[in-house]
Structure formats: structure tokens, C-alpha cells
Design a protein around this motif. Sequence first.
Motif, PDB file in Angstrom:
ATOM      1  N   GLU A   1       0.900  -1.139   0.083  1.00  0.00           N
ATOM      2  CA  GLU A   1      -0.062   0.030   0.093  1.00  0.00           C
ATOM      3  C   GLU A   1       0.885   1.258  -0.079  1.00  0.00           C
ATOM      4  OE1 GLU A   1      -3.980  -1.286   2.316  1.00  0.00           O
ATOM      5  OE2 GLU A   1      -2.263  -0.970   3.605  1.00  0.00           O
ATOM      6  N   ARG A   2       1.877   1.052   0.803  1.00  0.00           N
ATOM      7  CA  ARG A   2       2.915   2.358   0.772  1.00  0.00           C
ATOM      8  C   ARG A   2       3.408   2.725  -0.873  1.00  0.00           C
ATOM      9  NH1 ARG A   2       4.851  -0.304   5.418  1.00  0.00           N
ATOM     10  NH2 ARG A   2       6.911  -0.499   4.805  1.00  0.00           N
ATOM     11  N   ILE A   3       3.888   1.595  -1.381  1.00  0.00           N
ATOM     12  CA  ILE A   3       4.384   1.697  -2.805  1.00  0.00           C
ATOM     13  C   ILE A   3       3.240   2.161  -3.418  1.00  0.00           C
ATOM     14  CG2 ILE A   3       5.073   0.305  -4.556  1.00  0.00           C
ATOM     15  CD1 ILE A   3       6.696  -1.512  -2.633  1.00  0.00           C
ATOM     16  N   ALA A   4       2.046   1.753  -3.468  1.00  0.00           N
ATOM     17  CA  ALA A   4       1.034   2.145  -4.440  1.00  0.00           C
ATOM     18  C   ALA A   4       0.715   3.643  -4.289  1.00  0.00           C
ATOM     19  CB  ALA A   4      -0.162   1.216  -4.051  1.00  0.00           C
TER      20      ALA A   4
ATOM     21  N   LEU B   1       2.918   5.966  -3.139  1.00  0.00           N
ATOM     22  CA  LEU B   1       4.093   6.803  -3.683  1.00  0.00           C
ATOM     23  C   LEU B   1       3.958   6.854  -5.248  1.00  0.00           C
ATOM     24  CD1 LEU B   1       6.565   8.143  -3.800  1.00  0.00           C
ATOM     25  CD2 LEU B   1       8.037   6.061  -3.122  1.00  0.00           C
ATOM     26  N   ALA B   2       3.416   5.649  -5.798  1.00  0.00           N
ATOM     27  CA  ALA B   2       3.280   5.409  -7.268  1.00  0.00           C
ATOM     28  C   ALA B   2       2.423   6.185  -7.647  1.00  0.00           C
ATOM     29  CB  ALA B   2       2.948   3.830  -7.621  1.00  0.00           C
ATOM     30  N   THR B   3       1.398   6.516  -6.963  1.00  0.00           N
ATOM     31  CA  THR B   3       0.148   7.531  -7.290  1.00  0.00           C
ATOM     32  C   THR B   3       0.745   8.930  -7.422  1.00  0.00           C
ATOM     33  OG1 THR B   3      -1.451   6.028  -6.713  1.00  0.00           O
ATOM     34  CG2 THR B   3      -2.090   8.417  -6.620  1.00  0.00           C
ATOM     35  N   LYS B   4       1.466   9.509  -6.216  1.00  0.00           N
ATOM     36  CA  LYS B   4       2.304  10.631  -6.498  1.00  0.00           C
ATOM     37  C   LYS B   4       3.203  10.975  -7.572  1.00  0.00           C
ATOM     38  CE  LYS B   4       5.206  13.379  -3.303  1.00  0.00           C
ATOM     39  NZ  LYS B   4       5.847  13.499  -2.319  1.00  0.00           N
ATOM     40  N   ILE B   5       3.978   9.783  -7.806  1.00  0.00           N
ATOM     41  CA  ILE B   5       4.854   9.928  -8.993  1.00  0.00           C
ATOM     42  C   ILE B   5       3.919  10.204 -10.265  1.00  0.00           C
ATOM     43  CG2 ILE B   5       6.426   8.736 -10.419  1.00  0.00           C
ATOM     44  CD1 ILE B   5       7.471   7.229  -7.924  1.00  0.00           C
ATOM     45  N   GLU B   6       2.960   9.314 -10.268  1.00  0.00           N
ATOM     46  CA  GLU B   6       2.132   9.707 -11.697  1.00  0.00           C
ATOM     47  C   GLU B   6       1.643  11.100 -11.768  1.00  0.00           C
ATOM     48  OE1 GLU B   6       0.083   8.632 -14.952  1.00  0.00           O
ATOM     49  OE2 GLU B   6       1.548   7.306 -13.804  1.00  0.00           O
ATOM     50  N   GLN B   7       1.248  11.642 -10.485  1.00  0.00           N
ATOM     51  CA  GLN B   7       0.426  12.989 -10.624  1.00  0.00           C
ATOM     52  C   GLN B   7       1.717  14.047 -10.654  1.00  0.00           C
ATOM     53  OE1 GLN B   7      -1.367  12.726  -6.549  1.00  0.00           O
ATOM     54  NE2 GLN B   7      -3.192  11.695  -7.825  1.00  0.00           N
TER      55      GLN B   7
ATOM     56  N   HIS C   1       8.977   6.162   3.882  1.00  0.00           N
ATOM     57  CA  HIS C   1       7.685   5.733   3.901  1.00  0.00           C
ATOM     58  C   HIS C   1       7.721   4.109   3.369  1.00  0.00           C
ATOM     59  CE1 HIS C   1       6.270   9.599   5.003  1.00  0.00           C
ATOM     60  NE2 HIS C   1       6.725  10.140   3.913  1.00  0.00           N
ATOM     61  N   VAL C   2       8.548   3.954   2.434  1.00  0.00           N
ATOM     62  CA  VAL C   2       8.516   2.486   1.868  1.00  0.00           C
ATOM     63  C   VAL C   2       9.512   1.545   2.818  1.00  0.00           C
ATOM     64  CG1 VAL C   2       8.805   0.990  -0.014  1.00  0.00           C
ATOM     65  CG2 VAL C   2       7.675   3.158  -0.480  1.00  0.00           C
ATOM     66  N   LEU C   3      10.543   2.360   2.823  1.00  0.00           N
ATOM     67  CA  LEU C   3      11.689   1.316   3.554  1.00  0.00           C
ATOM     68  C   LEU C   3      11.610   1.636   4.979  1.00  0.00           C
ATOM     69  CD1 LEU C   3      14.871   1.810   1.289  1.00  0.00           C
ATOM     70  CD2 LEU C   3      12.872  -0.055   1.512  1.00  0.00           C
ATOM     71  N   GLY C   4      11.030   2.869   5.669  1.00  0.00           N
ATOM     72  CA  GLY C   4      10.875   3.029   6.976  1.00  0.00           C
ATOM     73  C   GLY C   4      12.012   3.627   7.917  1.00  0.00           C
TER      74      GLY C   4
END
Length: 364
Positions: free
Chosen positions: A5-8, A10-16, A38-41
Motif C-alpha cells: 500500500e505504501r508503494i502504491a 508513492l506510485a500515485t504521487k509519482i504519476e501525478q 515511507h516505503v523502507l521506513g
Amino acid sequence: MDIAERIASLATKIEQQKAAIETEEATKNAFIMPFIAHVLGYDVFNPDEVVPEFTADIGTKKGEKIDYAIVKDGEVQILIEAKPVGAPLTLNHASQLFRYFAVANARIAILTNGQRYHFFTDLDRPNRMDDTPFLQLDLLELDESLIPEVQKLTKETFDVDSVVSAAEELKYIGALKRALAAQFRDADDEWIKNLTGRVYEGSFTQKVREQFRGLVAKAMQQFLADQVNDRIKAALGGKVYATAGSTDLTAEAPVEASLDAAEPGSDRGLETTLEEIEAFQIVRAIACSEVPPVRIVQRDTKSYMGVLLDDNNRKPIARLHFNRGQKYLGLFDESKAETRHPIESLDQIYDHADHLRKTVHYYE
């Protein structure tokens, strides 16, 4: 929120935001630091965990810096070299990683442009960074099978030994998958000759080559469709649907029929993906409770895959907008006005089952 979910997110943010990012520094702030945090913590503001502009003198090279070093248990474990979003990730961009890898005693090096991440270790020579990454991660075209490997590098479950021990297998499986994907997109002569030799006993002449070029492409498309159908049938308990006529029809036949029209060269700009075919099958599995499945067909375009009743553009059931990082399911009202609904996984199509069934009845 789990790592997927964290990767998804961030992916949305990159897309936008990708189009607005023009520099390496902006890429770090917008995409790479969120990946580390946020992904690796890891705490990007704690120098005991993340060291920005990490410096280690190497021979005559003094004062060179690498963008980030991630520290675990007092030791540098991961080195990260950043490039601007959209920049290619080649060995020419990894020279500092090569030099720092041995000096810092790190086992993992990452070359990234914020969207794509190439992970390296020292499989070929101890303490020397390999020329080829063992894992390639693209956040906008995510291979979900790689998420457990990224999980091993998070602060919470850091296990570099496990990552390194699996690296060789990951490296070659990833390379083989990319090679297979290339053949499914556009089979080369050697691939065609190899497959033809397994089923055809005559001489492999130029005429035979051209004949089998189309047959191989068609067979591979239908093979993918069969794999998807098997998954759909398993999910539906092996249900067999009856058509309007007297012939029983399993889920396979309509897909094969729809692919028959996709002769190589007829739509050179199109690339129908396995995910699109699987999504189409889900839509059809839902809608076939209202009409025979043979009436529900897919028609691919450069910007979306359409799901139509009776192969009629005036009878759209749904559109699958899967050509970008964020996927959308397009649904229609009685006036045929489309509304796009974002989806993260194909299972979410089932959330719109009632609407899809109702849409079919607009045309009946």
C-alpha cells in the motif's frame, strides 16, 4: 498500511507529479526521500539512520559524495545514488556507486531516478559491485512478486543476508522474464525457428518463416488468454456457461475468437497486455449472468481496451484505461456518458458488478 500500500501511494504521487519535476534535487525531495522514509521506513532526518551526501575518500578521489547512505546497527548497509526522474539508469551513471561500494563495506547499492530502482550487490566478485542489477523495480509498472524482496530491506525487517542469498536467482529470473516479455511483444527469428522446429518437420525456408511468424504470435496470444481463463475458471469454481445456441461454451472459446482478429501487423501500435485480458475476463464473467458470454467482446485501442456488447461501439459496457500508472475502470450511464473509477487491483472490478450488469440492460 503495509508495504504494498505504501508503494502504491508513492506510485500515485509519482504519476501525478512526475511532469512537474525537472531536477535531481527535486526528484530527491519529491520521490526518493519518501521512498526511503515511507516505503523502507528509515528516518531521513536522523543521521544515525540516513546520511545524505555521504563522503568517503577513495585513493586520489577526495571529497566525492554519494547521495544517501542507509545505516543499520552502526554500519553502512545501503548506498543510494540519485538521478533526475526520467533519466536513464546505466552503468555510466553508477561510477560513484562502484567506487564507494567496497570502501563503505555496503552489501546493497541502489541506482534510482525516483520511479525506477536498480538494486546491485557483489555476486560476481566479493566487495566489487556487479555490473548488472539483481533486481529492477519500476513503481509505475510494479511487479508485485518483487515486493517481498523490498520488504527485506525495510528498517522493520532488515535482512540483507536473505536478500543477497536470493539475489542470483532474482537476477536471472528477472532477466528471463524480460526476455520472454520481449518475445511476446515481437518474436525474433531465432525464437520463431526454435518453436517451428518443434511442430514442423519440413525445411525452415523463408516462406515457412513468414507463415509461422503469424502463427507463433497468434499461439502466444491465445496461450496468455488460456492462462487467464484458467484463473477466472478457478475463481468461479470451474463454471461452464451456455450460449444462446445448443453448444456448450467454456470461458476459453470467446477469448480465442476475439484474438483471432488480432493478426500481427493489423494493429502495429497496440499492445494488449495480460492484465487487460484478465480484466476483460472479469467484466465478462460478471456480465454473462445477463447475456451469453459470446456476445461480450473486447476491442483494444491505443488509449484503452473497450468491452462491448455484440462487438458494437454503440454498446459499450466498460473501458479499461490501463496504459498509465494509475488504472481506471470506465463505466457508462444510460446516456453512454463515461465515468472513470480508479482501481488499484483487478479484484476491485467486482465492486462495480451491479453497475456492469445494469449497463448490459441499457442495450437490451
